[in-house]
Structures are given as structure tokens and as C-alpha cells.
Design a protein around this motif. Structure first.
Motif, mmCIF file in Angstrom:
data_model
loop_
_atom_site.group_PDB
_atom_site.id
_atom_site.type_symbol
_atom_site.label_atom_id
_atom_site.label_comp_id
_atom_site.label_asym_id
_atom_site.label_seq_id
_atom_site.Cartn_x
_atom_site.Cartn_y
_atom_site.Cartn_z
ATOM 1 N N GLY A 1 -1.457 0.369 -11.388
ATOM 2 C CA GLY A 1 -1.880 -1.010 -11.593
ATOM 3 C C GLY A 1 -0.943 -2.069 -11.076
ATOM 4 N N ARG A 2 0.200 -1.683 -10.534
ATOM 5 C CA ARG A 2 1.164 -2.675 -10.018
ATOM 6 C C ARG A 2 1.247 -2.571 -8.500
ATOM 7 N NH1 ARG A 2 6.672 -3.646 -13.089
ATOM 8 N NH2 ARG A 2 5.109 -4.636 -14.405
ATOM 9 N N ARG A 3 1.051 -3.709 -7.836
ATOM 10 C CA ARG A 3 1.062 -3.699 -6.374
ATOM 11 C C ARG A 3 2.466 -3.420 -5.844
ATOM 12 N NH1 ARG A 3 -1.997 -7.999 -2.387
ATOM 13 N NH2 ARG A 3 -1.618 -6.851 -0.449
ATOM 14 N N ILE A 4 2.536 -2.583 -4.820
ATOM 15 C CA ILE A 4 3.823 -2.277 -4.209
ATOM 16 C C ILE A 4 3.971 -3.086 -2.925
ATOM 17 C CG2 ILE A 4 3.757 0.054 -5.155
ATOM 18 C CD1 ILE A 4 3.222 1.076 -2.291
ATOM 19 N N HIS A 5 5.183 -3.392 -2.603
ATOM 20 C CA HIS A 5 5.511 -4.088 -1.363
ATOM 21 C C HIS A 5 6.503 -3.207 -0.606
ATOM 22 C CE1 HIS A 5 3.480 -7.769 -2.690
ATOM 23 N NE2 HIS A 5 4.014 -7.529 -3.876
ATOM 24 N N GLY A 6 5.985 -2.489 0.364
ATOM 25 C CA GLY A 6 6.834 -1.546 1.089
ATOM 26 C C GLY A 6 6.550 -0.140 0.608
ATOM 27 N N SER A 7 7.489 0.415 -0.170
ATOM 28 C CA SER A 7 7.374 1.809 -0.597
ATOM 29 C C SER A 7 7.605 1.936 -2.092
ATOM 30 C CB SER A 7 8.390 2.683 0.152
ATOM 31 O OG SER A 7 8.236 2.537 1.553
ATOM 32 N N ALA A 8 7.113 3.049 -2.640
ATOM 33 C CA ALA A 8 7.339 3.349 -4.057
ATOM 34 C C ALA A 8 7.236 4.853 -4.247
ATOM 35 C CB ALA A 8 6.327 2.626 -4.935
ATOM 36 N N GLU A 9 8.078 5.373 -5.128
ATOM 37 C CA GLU A 9 8.026 6.793 -5.437
ATOM 38 C C GLU A 9 6.902 7.058 -6.435
ATOM 39 O OE1 GLU A 9 10.939 10.435 -6.991
ATOM 40 O OE2 GLU A 9 11.749 8.419 -6.600
ATOM 41 N N HIS B 1 3.854 4.609 1.115
ATOM 42 C CA HIS B 1 4.248 3.449 1.925
ATOM 43 C C HIS B 1 2.995 2.639 2.257
ATOM 44 C CE1 HIS B 1 8.147 5.487 2.739
ATOM 45 N NE2 HIS B 1 7.392 6.582 2.837
ATOM 46 N N ASP B 2 2.968 1.387 1.833
ATOM 47 C CA ASP B 2 1.841 0.523 2.199
ATOM 48 C C ASP B 2 1.996 0.092 3.653
ATOM 49 O OD1 ASP B 2 -0.508 -1.220 1.343
ATOM 50 O OD2 ASP B 2 0.872 -2.716 2.146
ATOM 51 N N LEU B 3 0.904 0.159 4.422
ATOM 52 C CA LEU B 3 0.934 -0.158 5.852
ATOM 53 C C LEU B 3 0.376 -1.556 6.109
ATOM 54 C CD1 LEU B 3 -0.245 3.298 7.261
ATOM 55 C CD2 LEU B 3 2.097 2.456 6.957
ATOM 56 N N ASP B 4 0.890 -2.539 5.349
ATOM 57 C CA ASP B 4 0.443 -3.933 5.474
ATOM 58 C C ASP B 4 -1.079 -4.035 5.313
ATOM 59 O OD1 ASP B 4 3.018 -4.925 5.913
ATOM 60 O OD2 ASP B 4 2.902 -4.452 8.051
ATOM 61 N N SER B 5 -1.605 -3.314 4.330
ATOM 62 C CA SER B 5 -3.052 -3.320 4.093
ATOM 63 C C SER B 5 -3.502 -4.681 3.561
ATOM 64 C CB SER B 5 -3.424 -2.228 3.083
ATOM 65 O OG SER B 5 -2.760 -2.450 1.846
ATOM 66 N N SER C 1 -8.240 -0.472 4.097
ATOM 67 C CA SER C 1 -7.964 -0.804 5.493
ATOM 68 C C SER C 1 -8.106 0.439 6.363
ATOM 69 C CB SER C 1 -6.552 -1.377 5.634
ATOM 70 O OG SER C 1 -6.412 -2.574 4.891
ATOM 71 N N ARG C 2 -8.177 0.212 7.688
ATOM 72 C CA ARG C 2 -8.322 1.354 8.604
ATOM 73 C C ARG C 2 -7.151 2.319 8.457
ATOM 74 N NH1 ARG C 2 -10.330 -2.810 11.996
ATOM 75 N NH2 ARG C 2 -8.260 -3.129 12.885
ATOM 76 N N ARG C 3 -5.929 1.794 8.432
ATOM 77 C CA ARG C 3 -4.724 2.596 8.131
ATOM 78 C C ARG C 3 -4.082 1.913 6.932
ATOM 79 N NH1 ARG C 3 -0.741 2.885 11.007
ATOM 80 N NH2 ARG C 3 -0.205 5.091 10.920
ATOM 81 N N HIS C 4 -4.377 2.405 5.750
ATOM 82 C CA HIS C 4 -4.027 1.680 4.528
ATOM 83 C C HIS C 4 -2.609 2.009 4.033
ATOM 84 C CE1 HIS C 4 -5.726 -0.677 1.085
ATOM 85 N NE2 HIS C 4 -4.627 -0.193 0.529
ATOM 86 N N ALA C 5 -2.326 3.293 3.908
ATOM 87 C CA ALA C 5 -1.018 3.706 3.371
ATOM 88 C C ALA C 5 -0.699 5.123 3.829
ATOM 89 C CB ALA C 5 -1.008 3.632 1.841
ATOM 90 N N THR C 6 0.598 5.437 3.831
ATOM 91 C CA THR C 6 1.061 6.782 4.155
ATOM 92 C C THR C 6 1.803 7.353 2.959
ATOM 93 O OG1 THR C 6 1.254 6.339 6.530
ATOM 94 C CG2 THR C 6 2.548 8.155 5.657
ATOM 95 N N ILE C 7 1.524 8.614 2.653
ATOM 96 C CA ILE C 7 2.223 9.296 1.555
ATOM 97 C C ILE C 7 3.048 10.424 2.156
ATOM 98 C CG2 ILE C 7 1.957 10.649 -0.552
ATOM 99 C CD1 ILE C 7 -0.642 9.150 -1.069
ATOM 100 N N GLU C 8 4.336 10.408 1.854
ATOM 101 C CA GLU C 8 5.258 11.425 2.360
ATOM 102 C C GLU C 8 5.684 12.339 1.215
ATOM 103 O OE1 GLU C 8 8.464 9.369 4.209
ATOM 104 O OE2 GLU C 8 7.284 8.751 5.956
ATOM 105 N N VAL C 9 5.710 13.640 1.501
ATOM 106 C CA VAL C 9 6.097 14.635 0.517
ATOM 107 C C VAL C 9 7.236 15.463 1.102
ATOM 108 C CG1 VAL C 9 5.341 16.620 -0.840
ATOM 109 C CG2 VAL C 9 3.744 14.752 -0.369
ATOM 110 N N GLY C 10 8.336 15.567 0.353
ATOM 111 C CA GLY C 10 9.461 16.354 0.833
ATOM 112 C C GLY C 10 10.649 16.233 -0.092
ATOM 113 N N GLY C 11 11.436 17.289 -0.158
ATOM 114 C CA GLY C 11 12.634 17.264 -0.997
ATOM 115 C C GLY C 11 12.334 17.077 -2.465
ATOM 116 N N GLY C 12 11.167 17.541 -2.912
ATOM 117 C CA GLY C 12 10.818 17.397 -4.317
ATOM 118 C C GLY C 12 10.382 15.997 -4.708
#
Length: 240
Positions: A70-78, A58-62, A42-53
Motif C-alpha cells: 500500500g505504500r508507493r515506492i520511489h526507485g527500489s524496495a526490498e 524496481h519501479d521503471l518510472d511507471s 505501464s508497458r514496462r512497469h517494474a522489474t523484480i530481481e531475485v538473488g543472494g536470498g
């Protein structure tokens, strides 16, 4: 290298390495350093945040989803070093400095001894990932073929209608100049002037339009079928 990176492993984008800053948005548009030029992204597919180790995706409703191992995430995943993050059909491995490769999978080691090490867990993970990538590649190829058939069919249909219409118009324009004593064999054809082989132009246009119609329908069916397979694949819970 002090920051973690995403190393894209999908063949046609394998030259891409995405440096993960505190917030990195991956997609077809936006930051050139995180751009993935693939139709399943997608144009804006997902955001990855790095901080605090920690690293979090975060999926952006792609449309085609974001997957971790191999497992689809809904929302966020570490995520962590060694994980495989998929954006649609584009796969990328998380690489972090000083971190070991620890994919988030369930290893079934079985019985081991000094002469044989059973790496069933690793093999299962690799097999599942390869199987999913194969499915996605097949679906993408089918959708591409469907789009090409739709384009070709539409062009044939449009060209056929133009030829058929030109033939009919030519016949209508010839009627006022037609001599009443003209024998039927010499009268103009309702389908327009003849071309090579004595075939009326309108008949060629009609045949071309018919071919375009069948090709257009076949392309639509292929594209819809591929889209349905993609939805089923996205709804499948791939084991880790």
C-alpha cells in the motif's frame, strides 16, 4: 516450486502467476509470462530481481506507480514472502517456497489474554488494502465511463455536423431551380429537406451535434476528474 512467484489477486487477472527469475520485468508488454493486461499498468512497469536470498522491486518510472503493502515506492524496495506488490491497480502477493507469511505492517496487538487474541494489526492491513483497491476500482470505472462518453459525444457531433451540412448544401443546390412565383410555403427550407414528422434534416443534425457537444464535454470532465483523484491517491502515504 523452487523459485518465488507473484500470485495476482486482482479478480480479472487472478489466474496469473508470475515466476520470479533473477530479473523479471512486469508490464503490459514484453515477456508473456509476466504480462498484466490492465490499463493502469505501464508497458514496462517494474522489474523484480531475485538473488543472494533477497528480492528487490524496481519501479521503471511507471505512470500509475508501484506499491509495496500500500505504500508507493520511489526507485527500489526490498520485498519478501507475504508482501503485496501493486502495479497500478493490479495487486499481487509474493509467495516463496518454505517462507512464512510476514506482511511488512505495524501490528498493534493491544491487550491480549488466554480467551481473546486481538488481531488489530492484521485487520488494519486488510482494511487499508481493501480501501485502496476500492478507490482504484472506482477511479478506473469513472475513467472508463468518461472515455465512453467522449467517444459517443464525438460520434454524435460528427454525425450531426454531416446532417446539418447536407441539409444546407441541399438548399443551396435547390436555389437555381426555384421558380420566382413559388409561394413561401412551398419554398425549400434553408435546413434542407424534411424527414419524418416534417422536421428539416438540418435541424435534426443541429440537435444531434448539440447533444454530442454536451456529451463530449461531460466525458472530458469525468476523465479529468478521475485522473486528478488518481494523482491524489498516488501521493497519499498509505500507512503500513
Amino acid at each position: 516450486m523452487s523459485e518465488p512467484v507473484l500470485e495476482v489477486t486482482t479478480p480479472h487477472l487472478s489466474h496469473i502467476r508470475i515466476l520470479l527469475r533473477p530479473a523479471t520485468t512486469v508490464g503490459r508488454e514484453g515477456d508473456p509470462s509476466a504480462r498484466l493486461d490492465d490499463p493502469t499498468v505501464s508497458r514496462r512497469h517494474a522489474t523484480i530481481e531475485v538473488g543472494g536470498g533477497r528480492m528487490t522491486v524496481h519501479d521503471l518510472d511507471s505512470l500509475n506507480g508501484t506499491y509495496v503493502n500500500g505504500r508507493r515506492i520511489h526507485g527500489s524496495a526490498e520485498i519478501r514472502a507475504g508482501d503485496v506488490v501493486s502495479f497500478g491497480s493490479v495487486n499481487a502477493r509474493v509467495v516463496a517456497p518454505g517462507a512464512d507469511f510476514r506482511p511488512d505492517v505495524s501490528f498493534q496487538a493491544g491487550q491480549q489474554n488466554a480467551h481473546q487474541i486481538n488481531m488489530a494489526g492484521r485487520d488494519q492491513f486488510n482494511y487499508i488494502r481493501a480501501e485502496r483497491e476500492s478507490f482504484l476500482a472506482d477511479i478506473s470505472a469513472t475513467k472508463t465511463k468518461g472515455r465512453r462518453l467522449v467517444t459517443f459525444g464525438f460520434l454524435c457531433l460528427a454525425a450531426g455536423f454531416c446532417l446539418f451540412g447536407y441539409g444546407v448544401i441541399a438548399f443551396i443546390q435547390a436555389i437555381p431551380d426555384l421558380d420566382p412565383n413559388t409561394p413561401p410555403s412551398a419554398a425549400p427550407s434553408p435546413l434542407g429537406p424534411d424527414i419524418a414528422g416534417g422536421i428539416p434534416l438540418g435541424a435534426v443534425g443541429f440537435a444531434l451535434a448539440a447533444l454530442g457537444s454536451f456529451t463530449l464535454i461531460a466525458g472530458i470532465v469525468l476523465h479529468v476528474s478521475a485522473a486528478a483523484r488518481l494523482r491524489r491517491l498516488q501521493n497519499t502515504n498509505w500507512p503500513q
